[in-house]
Write a protein that holds these residues in place. Sequence first.
Motif: not given
Length: 124
Positions: A7-13, A39-46
């Motif tokens: 699961k990932k999020y992508r943000f633009k700034v 930014l492409e961020i992988l969610i590492t929390r369960k």
Amino acid sequence: MENRLFKKYRFKVYLNASHFISINGHQGNVHPHTWEFSLEILITRKDFVEFKIFENVINDFFDKYQNITLNDVDPFNAIVPTLENITDYFGSSLRPLLQDTGGELLVLEGSESPTRSYIVDYSN
């Protein structure tokens, strides 16, 4: 083969900031950009992580660079604020902040114009 779900999020700034480049001891003109960082961020929390948590970390980081001349602030008063150097610095600074929030920065793409991008891929 294990079936894994990522699961990932992508943000633009968008960062409105100026800079100048010195080449062979000659300082160029100060000029503005609306820099775009993706930014492409992988969610590492369960457990569930609301996107706003990451967004707050990202916005707080970029806010200190809004509407300034980058050459006037650390570290860009010591290193040339090229697209590459800016993106490298932002990535190395954001990674631990995002890790503390439960995410892993996988990719940071910096653009100084619609036709020029520099991409750092941390996923390898």
